[in-house]
Design a protein around this motif. Structure first.
Motif, PDB file in Angstrom:
ATOM      1  N   GLN A 136       0.833  -1.205   0.000  1.00  0.00           N
ATOM      2  CA  GLN A 136       0.000   0.000   0.000  1.00  0.00           C
ATOM      3  C   GLN A 136       0.870   1.258   0.000  1.00  0.00           C
ATOM      4  OE1 GLN A 136      -3.796   2.013   2.323  1.00  0.00           O
ATOM      5  NE2 GLN A 136      -2.712   0.361   3.324  1.00  0.00           N
ATOM      6  N   ASP A 137       1.923   1.252   0.803  1.00  0.00           N
ATOM      7  CA  ASP A 137       2.814   2.409   0.858  1.00  0.00           C
ATOM      8  C   ASP A 137       3.466   2.664  -0.500  1.00  0.00           C
ATOM      9  OD1 ASP A 137       2.223   2.739   3.523  1.00  0.00           O
ATOM     10  OD2 ASP A 137       4.080   1.805   4.260  1.00  0.00           O
ATOM     11  N   LEU A 138       3.820   1.587  -1.210  1.00  0.00           N
ATOM     12  CA  LEU A 138       4.440   1.730  -2.525  1.00  0.00           C
ATOM     13  C   LEU A 138       3.466   2.381  -3.506  1.00  0.00           C
ATOM     14  CD1 LEU A 138       6.699   1.239  -4.557  1.00  0.00           C
ATOM     15  CD2 LEU A 138       5.831  -1.096  -4.868  1.00  0.00           C
ATOM     16  N   ILE A 139       2.211   1.940  -3.491  1.00  0.00           N
ATOM     17  CA  ILE A 139       1.211   2.513  -4.394  1.00  0.00           C
ATOM     18  C   ILE A 139       0.977   3.990  -4.069  1.00  0.00           C
ATOM     19  CG2 ILE A 139      -1.237   2.452  -5.029  1.00  0.00           C
ATOM     20  CD1 ILE A 139      -1.073  -0.612  -4.834  1.00  0.00           C
ATOM     21  N   LEU A 140       0.922   4.319  -2.777  1.00  0.00           N
ATOM     22  CA  LEU A 140       0.739   5.720  -2.385  1.00  0.00           C
ATOM     23  C   LEU A 140       1.937   6.573  -2.822  1.00  0.00           C
ATOM     24  CD1 LEU A 140      -0.820   5.343   1.167  1.00  0.00           C
ATOM     25  CD2 LEU A 140      -1.973   6.097  -0.927  1.00  0.00           C
ATOM     26  N   LYS A 141       3.142   6.018  -2.725  1.00  0.00           N
ATOM     27  CA  LYS A 141       4.322   6.757  -3.172  1.00  0.00           C
ATOM     28  C   LYS A 141       4.278   6.963  -4.680  1.00  0.00           C
ATOM     29  CE  LYS A 141       9.390   6.773  -3.198  1.00  0.00           C
ATOM     30  NZ  LYS A 141       9.420   7.166  -4.630  1.00  0.00           N
ATOM     31  N   GLU A 142       3.905   5.913  -5.424  1.00  0.00           N
ATOM     32  CA  GLU A 142       3.786   6.032  -6.876  1.00  0.00           C
ATOM     33  C   GLU A 142       2.751   7.090  -7.233  1.00  0.00           C
ATOM     34  OE1 GLU A 142       4.868   1.340  -7.891  1.00  0.00           O
ATOM     35  OE2 GLU A 142       2.782   2.031  -7.846  1.00  0.00           O
ATOM     36  N   THR A 143       1.665   7.130  -6.466  1.00  0.00           N
ATOM     37  CA  THR A 143       0.612   8.114  -6.695  1.00  0.00           C
ATOM     38  C   THR A 143       1.132   9.523  -6.458  1.00  0.00           C
ATOM     39  OG1 THR A 143      -1.043   6.523  -5.944  1.00  0.00           O
ATOM     40  CG2 THR A 143      -1.716   8.822  -6.038  1.00  0.00           C
ATOM     41  N   ALA A 144       1.782   9.713  -5.309  1.00  0.00           N
ATOM     42  CA  ALA A 144       2.306  11.038  -4.963  1.00  0.00           C
ATOM     43  C   ALA A 144       3.328  11.516  -5.991  1.00  0.00           C
ATOM     44  CB  ALA A 144       2.920  11.004  -3.574  1.00  0.00           C
ATOM     45  N   ASP A 145       4.220  10.618  -6.419  1.00  0.00           N
ATOM     46  CA  ASP A 145       5.226  10.987  -7.417  1.00  0.00           C
ATOM     47  C   ASP A 145       4.564  11.394  -8.728  1.00  0.00           C
ATOM     48  OD1 ASP A 145       7.156  10.404  -5.571  1.00  0.00           O
ATOM     49  OD2 ASP A 145       7.719   8.470  -6.431  1.00  0.00           O
ATOM     50  N   SER A 146       3.554  10.616  -9.139  1.00  0.00           N
ATOM     51  CA  SER A 146       2.834  10.908 -10.377  1.00  0.00           C
ATOM     52  C   SER A 146       2.098  12.238 -10.278  1.00  0.00           C
ATOM     53  CB  SER A 146       1.847   9.777 -10.688  1.00  0.00           C
ATOM     54  OG  SER A 146       1.054  10.091 -11.801  1.00  0.00           O
ATOM     55  N   PHE A 147       1.485  12.467  -9.108  1.00  0.00           N
ATOM     56  CA  PHE A 147       0.727  13.697  -8.911  1.00  0.00           C
ATOM     57  C   PHE A 147       1.638  14.919  -8.926  1.00  0.00           C
ATOM     58  CE2 PHE A 147      -1.104  16.794  -5.829  1.00  0.00           C
ATOM     59  CZ  PHE A 147      -2.110  17.266  -6.653  1.00  0.00           C
ATOM     60  N   LEU A 148       2.808  14.821  -8.292  1.00  0.00           N
ATOM     61  CA  LEU A 148       3.742  15.939  -8.267  1.00  0.00           C
ATOM     62  C   LEU A 148       4.240  16.270  -9.666  1.00  0.00           C
ATOM     63  CD1 LEU A 148       5.816  15.115  -5.052  1.00  0.00           C
ATOM     64  CD2 LEU A 148       4.248  17.041  -5.377  1.00  0.00           C
ATOM     65  N   THR A 149       4.476  15.223 -10.464  1.00  0.00           N
ATOM     66  CA  THR A 149       4.905  15.429 -11.849  1.00  0.00           C
ATOM     67  C   THR A 149       3.822  16.155 -12.643  1.00  0.00           C
ATOM     68  OG1 THR A 149       6.282  13.453 -11.803  1.00  0.00           O
ATOM     69  CG2 THR A 149       5.651  14.291 -13.977  1.00  0.00           C
ATOM     70  N   ALA A 150       2.569  15.706 -12.457  1.00  0.00           N
ATOM     71  CA  ALA A 150       1.452  16.337 -13.166  1.00  0.00           C
ATOM     72  C   ALA A 150       1.261  17.777 -12.711  1.00  0.00           C
ATOM     73  CB  ALA A 150       0.173  15.538 -12.924  1.00  0.00           C
ATOM     74  N   ALA A 151       1.450  18.033 -11.400  1.00  0.00           N
ATOM     75  CA  ALA A 151       1.255  19.375 -10.868  1.00  0.00           C
ATOM     76  C   ALA A 151       2.263  20.350 -11.467  1.00  0.00           C
ATOM     77  CB  ALA A 151       1.384  19.348  -9.347  1.00  0.00           C
ATOM     78  N   LYS A 152       3.504  19.876 -11.680  1.00  0.00           N
ATOM     79  CA  LYS A 152       4.529  20.745 -12.251  1.00  0.00           C
ATOM     80  C   LYS A 152       4.197  21.134 -13.685  1.00  0.00           C
ATOM     81  CE  LYS A 152       8.326  18.916  -9.439  1.00  0.00           C
ATOM     82  NZ  LYS A 152       9.564  18.091  -9.438  1.00  0.00           N
ATOM     83  N   THR A 153       3.551  20.223 -14.413  1.00  0.00           N
ATOM     84  CA  THR A 153       3.228  20.505 -15.811  1.00  0.00           C
ATOM     85  C   THR A 153       1.968  21.351 -15.952  1.00  0.00           C
ATOM     86  OG1 THR A 153       1.918  18.486 -16.073  1.00  0.00           O
ATOM     87  CG2 THR A 153       4.268  18.336 -16.539  1.00  0.00           C
ATOM     88  N   THR A 154       1.174  21.471 -14.868  1.00  0.00           N
ATOM     89  CA  THR A 154      -0.074  22.244 -14.944  1.00  0.00           C
ATOM     90  C   THR A 154      -0.032  23.439 -13.994  1.00  0.00           C
ATOM     91  OG1 THR A 154      -1.096  20.805 -13.280  1.00  0.00           O
ATOM     92  CG2 THR A 154      -1.458  20.252 -15.595  1.00  0.00           C
ATOM     93  N   ALA A 155       1.170  23.878 -13.606  1.00  0.00           N
ATOM     94  CA  ALA A 155       1.310  24.999 -12.674  1.00  0.00           C
ATOM     95  C   ALA A 155       0.621  26.232 -13.237  1.00  0.00           C
ATOM     96  CB  ALA A 155       2.795  25.290 -12.444  1.00  0.00           C
TER      97      ALA A 155
END
Length: 282
Positions: free
Chosen positions: A161-180
């Protein structure tokens, strides 16, 4: 202890599906996986559906298999060559071009796909969080009614579960940078335990051994929340689940992909109250 207000009108309980409603849609994870692996659109959805009532995903959501056994069964199911013929029929019915003879059944990693699905389902929609909080403050009973699974409670399950949450957070941060610079509130990443705190009741297929659209799960849900069918409003993103709820006498609202505010505004109209702040409508 403050007295909980009594809702005005015929509706007393608001029930929410989770995936595709309160959190991101696992179907988006499937679509992304198909695109990344050069698979035809909806190929994996057809493979999941073809397995029917006893498919790996369906059994996981009824709590009949553990996560590790599911990964193996899911991989086998999605890699089954018979999926090609099933997809050919699907394509023919929709007049979609598909060369069955030249298409080779892919070898699908069920765990990798599942991670991608669950990373979408760990991102909570802020509009839904705001609406749920407003409903509870107004005195409505708010419950989740979800086809789900539970991570194993041991250390290995927690790591997964922790791995999936980390993958989610990493993906979300990447998306946030592209939609700043874009308007609107940001998404929220939550684990299962935190998500459950949003609701008065969290009704789970994996606990009940029933999954939507089985009529029995709707009857059980009404019993758990303690209200009559005509007093319930239900949000879901899947037509079959909504139709089954309607057959039980529930009022339903369909949440279209990417349009949660539209569904909330429909609920506001039904209840005659405001759930979203003005800044959330910008």
């Amino acid at each position: 202890m403050p007295v909980k207000p009594t809702p005005v009108g015929p509706y007393k309980a608001i029930l929410f599906d989770i995936g595709g409603v309160v959190v991101g849609s696992p179907f988006q994870g499937i679509a992304d996986f198909e695109l990344q692996h050069n698979l035809p659109v909806n190929y994996l959805n057809v493979a999941i559906t073809r397995a029917g009532h006893n498919g790996a995903f369906q059994r996981l959501e009824r709590g009949e298999v553990d996560l590790w056994s599911f990964y193996d069964a899911f991989s086998d199911q999605l890699s089954d060559p018979r999926n090609v013929a099933a997809y050919a029929k699907y394509a023919e019915l929709r007049s979609k071009a598909f060369d069955e003879k030249s298409f080779k059944a892919p070898k699908v990693d069920g765990r990798a796909l599942f991670h991608q699905m669950m990373s979408k389902a760990a991102v909570v929609n802020p509009y839904m969080v705001e609406a749920i909080a407003a409903l509870r403050k107004a005195g409505y009973t708010v419950a989740a009614l979800t086809n789900n699974f539970n991570y194993p409670s041991d250390e290995r399950g927690q790591r997964e579960q922790d791995l999936i949450l980390k993958e989610t957070a990493d993906s979300f941060l990447t998306a946030a940078k592209t939609t700043a610079g874009t308007k609107g509130p940001g998404a929220i990443v939550m684990g299962q335990d935190q998500l459950k705190t949003l609701f008065d009741h969290f009704i789970e297929s994996a606990i009940l051994g029933l999954r939507k659209p089985d009529p029995a799960i709707y009857k059980k849900a009404a019993e758990i929340v303690g209200f009559k069918s005509e007093e319930i409003v239900f949000f879901d993103d899947i037509g079959a689940n909504l139709k089954a709820a309607q057959n039980e006498g529930w009022t339903t609202i369909r949440v279209l992909l990417g349009k949660p505010r539209q569904a909330i505004e429909q609920l506001e109209s039904i209840l005659g109250i405001t759930l979203l702040a003005p800044e959330s409508r910008l």
